[in-house]
Design a protein around this motif. Sequence first.
Motif, PDB file in Angstrom:
ATOM      1  N   ILE A  13       0.839  -1.197   0.000  1.00 28.69           N
ATOM      2  CA  ILE A  13       0.000   0.000   0.000  1.00 28.69           C
ATOM      3  C   ILE A  13       0.874   1.247   0.000  1.00 28.69           C
ATOM      4  O   ILE A  13       0.642   2.187  -0.763  1.00 28.69           O
ATOM      5  CB  ILE A  13      -0.959  -0.010   1.213  1.00 28.69           C
ATOM      6  N   TRP A  14       1.895   1.271   0.836  1.00 23.26           N
ATOM      7  CA  TRP A  14       2.788   2.430   0.919  1.00 23.26           C
ATOM      8  C   TRP A  14       3.453   2.689  -0.424  1.00 23.26           C
ATOM      9  O   TRP A  14       3.509   3.831  -0.887  1.00 23.26           O
ATOM     10  CB  TRP A  14       3.842   2.205   2.007  1.00 23.26           C
ATOM     11  N   ASN A  15       3.941   1.626  -1.063  1.00 23.40           N
ATOM     12  CA  ASN A  15       4.605   1.782  -2.366  1.00 23.40           C
ATOM     13  C   ASN A  15       3.643   2.308  -3.421  1.00 23.40           C
ATOM     14  O   ASN A  15       4.033   3.122  -4.269  1.00 23.40           O
ATOM     15  CB  ASN A  15       5.220   0.462  -2.831  1.00 23.40           C
ATOM     16  N   ALA A  16       2.408   1.859  -3.393  1.00 23.88           N
ATOM     17  CA  ALA A  16       1.417   2.319  -4.366  1.00 23.88           C
ATOM     18  C   ALA A  16       1.076   3.796  -4.166  1.00 23.88           C
ATOM     19  O   ALA A  16       0.833   4.516  -5.126  1.00 23.88           O
ATOM     20  CB  ALA A  16       0.153   1.472  -4.277  1.00 23.88           C
ATOM     21  N   LEU A  17       1.077   4.252  -2.921  1.00 23.11           N
ATOM     22  CA  LEU A  17       0.731   5.638  -2.633  1.00 23.11           C
ATOM     23  C   LEU A  17       1.925   6.581  -2.704  1.00 23.11           C
ATOM     24  O   LEU A  17       1.743   7.790  -2.862  1.00 23.11           O
ATOM     25  CB  LEU A  17       0.084   5.744  -1.245  1.00 23.11           C
ATOM     26  N   ASN A  18       3.123   6.050  -2.600  1.00 25.27           N
ATOM     27  CA  ASN A  18       4.329   6.865  -2.603  1.00 25.27           C
ATOM     28  C   ASN A  18       4.441   7.620  -3.923  1.00 25.27           C
ATOM     29  O   ASN A  18       4.316   7.047  -4.999  1.00 25.27           O
ATOM     30  CB  ASN A  18       5.565   5.990  -2.385  1.00 25.27           C
ATOM     31  N   GLY A  19       4.661   8.912  -3.833  1.00 25.84           N
ATOM     32  CA  GLY A  19       4.793   9.736  -5.028  1.00 25.84           C
ATOM     33  C   GLY A  19       3.469  10.224  -5.588  1.00 25.84           C
ATOM     34  O   GLY A  19       3.441  10.862  -6.631  1.00 25.84           O
ATOM     35  N   THR A  20       2.370   9.913  -4.905  1.00 22.53           N
ATOM     36  CA  THR A  20       1.053  10.399  -5.331  1.00 22.53           C
ATOM     37  C   THR A  20       0.513  11.343  -4.266  1.00 22.53           C
ATOM     38  O   THR A  20       1.049  11.414  -3.162  1.00 22.53           O
ATOM     39  CB  THR A  20       0.038   9.245  -5.514  1.00 22.53           C
ATOM     40  N   LYS A  21      -0.561  12.005  -4.602  1.00 19.02           N
ATOM     41  CA  LYS A  21      -1.249  12.844  -3.623  1.00 19.02           C
ATOM     42  C   LYS A  21      -2.324  12.043  -2.909  1.00 19.02           C
ATOM     43  O   LYS A  21      -3.146  12.602  -2.198  1.00 19.02           O
ATOM     44  CB  LYS A  21      -1.867  14.058  -4.313  1.00 19.02           C
ATOM     45  N   GLY A  22      -2.320  10.722  -3.127  1.00 20.06           N
ATOM     46  CA  GLY A  22      -3.308   9.841  -2.543  1.00 20.06           C
ATOM     47  C   GLY A  22      -4.282   9.368  -3.598  1.00 20.06           C
ATOM     48  O   GLY A  22      -4.211   9.784  -4.757  1.00 20.06           O
ATOM     49  N   MET A  23      -5.190   8.473  -3.190  1.00 21.93           N
ATOM     50  CA  MET A  23      -6.196   7.977  -4.120  1.00 21.93           C
ATOM     51  C   MET A  23      -7.362   7.368  -3.360  1.00 21.93           C
ATOM     52  O   MET A  23      -7.218   7.021  -2.182  1.00 21.93           O
ATOM     53  CB  MET A  23      -5.599   6.967  -5.100  1.00 21.93           C
ATOM     54  N   PRO A  24      -8.487   7.248  -4.038  1.00 21.19           N
ATOM     55  CA  PRO A  24      -9.631   6.604  -3.395  1.00 21.19           C
ATOM     56  C   PRO A  24      -9.289   5.156  -3.024  1.00 21.19           C
ATOM     57  O   PRO A  24      -8.561   4.468  -3.752  1.00 21.19           O
ATOM     58  CB  PRO A  24     -10.715   6.645  -4.469  1.00 21.19           C
ATOM     59  N   VAL A  25      -9.806   4.708  -1.897  1.00 17.03           N
ATOM     60  CA  VAL A  25      -9.527   3.361  -1.415  1.00 17.03           C
ATOM     61  C   VAL A  25      -9.973   2.310  -2.438  1.00 17.03           C
ATOM     62  O   VAL A  25      -9.277   1.322  -2.656  1.00 17.03           O
ATOM     63  CB  VAL A  25     -10.179   3.139  -0.033  1.00 17.03           C
ATOM     64  N   LYS A  26     -11.108   2.531  -3.090  1.00 16.43           N
ATOM     65  CA  LYS A  26     -11.577   1.584  -4.106  1.00 16.43           C
ATOM     66  C   LYS A  26     -10.563   1.429  -5.230  1.00 16.43           C
ATOM     67  O   LYS A  26     -10.308   0.324  -5.703  1.00 16.43           O
ATOM     68  CB  LYS A  26     -12.911   2.036  -4.699  1.00 16.43           C
ATOM     69  N   GLN A  27      -9.982   2.537  -5.657  1.00 15.21           N
ATOM     70  CA  GLN A  27      -8.986   2.504  -6.730  1.00 15.21           C
ATOM     71  C   GLN A  27      -7.729   1.777  -6.265  1.00 15.21           C
ATOM     72  O   GLN A  27      -7.156   0.971  -7.004  1.00 15.21           O
ATOM     73  CB  GLN A  27      -8.651   3.928  -7.155  1.00 15.21           C
ATOM     74  N   LEU A  28      -7.295   2.042  -5.052  1.00 14.48           N
ATOM     75  CA  LEU A  28      -6.109   1.399  -4.492  1.00 14.48           C
ATOM     76  C   LEU A  28      -6.318  -0.107  -4.369  1.00 14.48           C
ATOM     77  O   LEU A  28      -5.446  -0.900  -4.731  1.00 14.48           O
ATOM     78  CB  LEU A  28      -5.794   2.014  -3.127  1.00 14.48           C
ATOM     79  N   LYS A  29      -7.494  -0.495  -3.896  1.00 15.86           N
ATOM     80  CA  LYS A  29      -7.831  -1.915  -3.744  1.00 15.86           C
ATOM     81  C   LYS A  29      -7.788  -2.621  -5.092  1.00 15.86           C
ATOM     82  O   LYS A  29      -7.235  -3.714  -5.213  1.00 15.86           O
ATOM     83  CB  LYS A  29      -9.217  -2.044  -3.116  1.00 15.86           C
ATOM     84  N   LYS A  30      -8.345  -1.991  -6.108  1.00 15.97           N
ATOM     85  CA  LYS A  30      -8.360  -2.576  -7.448  1.00 15.97           C
ATOM     86  C   LYS A  30      -6.948  -2.647  -8.026  1.00 15.97           C
ATOM     87  O   LYS A  30      -6.561  -3.655  -8.612  1.00 15.97           O
ATOM     88  CB  LYS A  30      -9.265  -1.747  -8.358  1.00 15.97           C
ATOM     89  N   LEU A  31      -6.175  -1.585  -7.853  1.00 19.59           N
ATOM     90  CA  LEU A  31      -4.803  -1.533  -8.347  1.00 19.59           C
ATOM     91  C   LEU A  31      -3.957  -2.665  -7.777  1.00 19.59           C
ATOM     92  O   LEU A  31      -3.204  -3.324  -8.492  1.00 19.59           O
ATOM     93  CB  LEU A  31      -4.179  -0.176  -8.005  1.00 19.59           C
ATOM     94  N   LEU A  32      -4.101  -2.897  -6.470  1.00 18.36           N
ATOM     95  CA  LEU A  32      -3.289  -3.907  -5.789  1.00 18.36           C
ATOM     96  C   LEU A  32      -3.940  -5.287  -5.770  1.00 18.36           C
ATOM     97  O   LEU A  32      -3.330  -6.245  -5.296  1.00 18.36           O
ATOM     98  CB  LEU A  32      -2.995  -3.454  -4.359  1.00 18.36           C
ATOM     99  N   LYS A  33      -5.186  -5.368  -6.239  1.00 18.95           N
ATOM    100  CA  LYS A  33      -5.924  -6.629  -6.276  1.00 18.95           C
ATOM    101  C   LYS A  33      -6.007  -7.259  -4.883  1.00 18.95           C
ATOM    102  O   LYS A  33      -5.678  -8.431  -4.684  1.00 18.95           O
ATOM    103  CB  LYS A  33      -5.304  -7.592  -7.284  1.00 18.95           C
ATOM    104  N   LEU A  34      -6.452  -6.444  -3.919  1.00 22.27           N
ATOM    105  CA  LEU A  34      -6.555  -6.895  -2.532  1.00 22.27           C
ATOM    106  C   LEU A  34      -8.008  -7.142  -2.150  1.00 22.27           C
ATOM    107  O   LEU A  34      -8.914  -6.510  -2.677  1.00 22.27           O
ATOM    108  CB  LEU A  34      -5.983  -5.839  -1.583  1.00 22.27           C
ATOM    109  N   THR A  35      -8.200  -8.038  -1.210  1.00 27.16           N
ATOM    110  CA  THR A  35      -9.520  -8.231  -0.617  1.00 27.16           C
ATOM    111  C   THR A  35      -9.742  -7.104   0.396  1.00 27.16           C
ATOM    112  O   THR A  35      -8.783  -6.427   0.807  1.00 27.16           O
ATOM    113  CB  THR A  35      -9.623  -9.575   0.114  1.00 27.16           C
TER     114      THR A  35
END
Length: 66
Positions: A13-35
């Motif tokens: 999660i930290w790596n996915a958010l690093n360098g961004t201004k953040g993102m919606p949790v739904k988008q992050l979940k889909k990006l990382l393919k997490l339950t």
Amino acid sequence: MLQEKAGELAGKIWNALNGTKGMPVKQLKKLLKLTDRDMYLGFGWLLRENKISVEKVDEELFAKLL
């Protein structure tokens, strides 16, 4: 062990958010393919370490690094 898994998920999660201004949790979940369970396990780790904030923005959860 659940503690090791929480740490690994937090790192993803930290790596996915690093360098961004953040993102919606739904988008992050889909990006990382997490339950939902894994997403919130990782969030718990990061929240405890004060490395992330999760806020409600326009009726949607939004995550960003601190």
